[in-house]
Design an enzyme around this catalytic site. Sequence first.
Site, short mmCIF file in Angstrom:
data_model
loop_
_atom_site.label_atom_id
_atom_site.label_comp_id
_atom_site.label_asym_id
_atom_site.label_seq_id
_atom_site.Cartn_x
_atom_site.Cartn_y
_atom_site.Cartn_z
N GLY A 100 0.85 -1.21 0.00
CA GLY A 100 0.00 0.00 0.00
C GLY A 100 0.87 1.25 0.00
CE1 TYR A 102 -9.79 2.13 8.15
CE2 TYR A 102 -10.56 3.73 9.76
CZ TYR A 102 -9.54 3.16 9.03
OH TYR A 102 -8.26 3.64 9.16
CB ILE A 125 -3.61 -2.48 -6.16
CG1 ILE A 125 -4.51 -3.36 -7.01
CG2 ILE A 125 -4.14 -1.05 -6.17
CD1 ILE A 125 -5.22 -4.38 -6.19
N1 SER Z 1 -8.72 8.93 8.82
C1 SER Z 1 -9.54 7.77 9.02
C2 SER Z 1 -10.87 7.96 8.40
O1 SER Z 1 -11.33 9.08 8.39
C3 SER Z 1 -9.71 7.47 10.49
O2 SER Z 1 -8.58 6.80 10.93
O3 SER Z 1 -11.46 7.03 7.98
#
Ligand code: SER
Length: 337
Positions: free
Chosen positions: A11, A145, A38
């Site tokens: 990455g 996330y 990638i």
């Molecule tokens: N910067 C990230 C986001 O906004 C949070 O770790 O998803």
Amino acid sequence: MNRKEKILVIGACGQIGSELTAALRLKFGTHCVLASDIWPDTGVPRHMFPYLQLNVMDKEALSELMAEGDFTQIYHLAAMLSASGEKNPQPAWNLNMTSLLNVLELSVIHKVSKVFWPSSIAVFGPKAQKTACPQYEITEPTTIYGISKAAGELWCKYYFEKYGLDVRSLRYPGLISAGLPGGGTTDYAVDIFHYAVKGDAYTCFLKGDTKLPMMYMSDAIRATIELMDAPGDRLSVRTAYNLGALSFTPEEIYDTIIKFVPAFHIEYKPDFRQQIADSWPQSIDDKVANRDWGWRPEFDLENMVTDMLNRIRILTRDYSSEVSVSAAGSGYPADVS
Ligand code: SER
């Protein structure tokens, strides 16, 4: 005797990866650090080389690379961030978890000495303490996330305890750098600078009084390298360390920018990202990182704003007229290079 370090960054073209790769190359030497991402190498800027196109989801390709590369350290940074993750929950979970599990499993098999994987303040949800959120706090994230980061932290600890893999992690706050992030909730704090330098008004997707934990990229890179350099027996946290630096609102960063760009204008049109931001803490208590490996941020809001404005001005400056003028003055044609 120590093995010479051989480092793989996965990455490497992203917001953190591009700056971390450069910092690791300064420390260990350009050819000791292989950048991968990638993207095909034809589209990747020259300064990223040595570079290899790699899909971290392709376990066989990663295993072959690791068998050949004999890497001592891996930095795995590929992920889908919070806002993109809410639009694509299953692909986000899949990318964030499968890639981590591939890296952890193959790092044990190929005897990698140290692995770095970033976590985030997104591990915390609405039940966590809003101000000075402690290291050991209820997490219960509400974004995919955040869920993937909370689960990933536990996988890292599991691999450390069960297989002795020296995997280290930080809960990064919103990261601010001249390079663009993508798909995050804290991205406004980067975008705003690009609009200010261009002379355009900025429409912020969060409310003006939304306070979030943030950090300038040079602090984040230094934190990463300091954590990776720390003696392993000093590290009491094998999930991920809380990492604090700044906390500000869109109104506060705007007020600081207009000290340098007085004509800059902002308006607020909150969208779905407001709910994500409201679920996160406003500031972070990082005393465990300070105690274990001496973490201390350097940049305050004003220093960060001046440095960002300078960097973006340099990056976006149009040199063509200046080159012609000086080349004309020197008697050479303007396109000698
Ligand atoms: N910067 C990230 C986001 O906004 C949070 O770790 O998803």
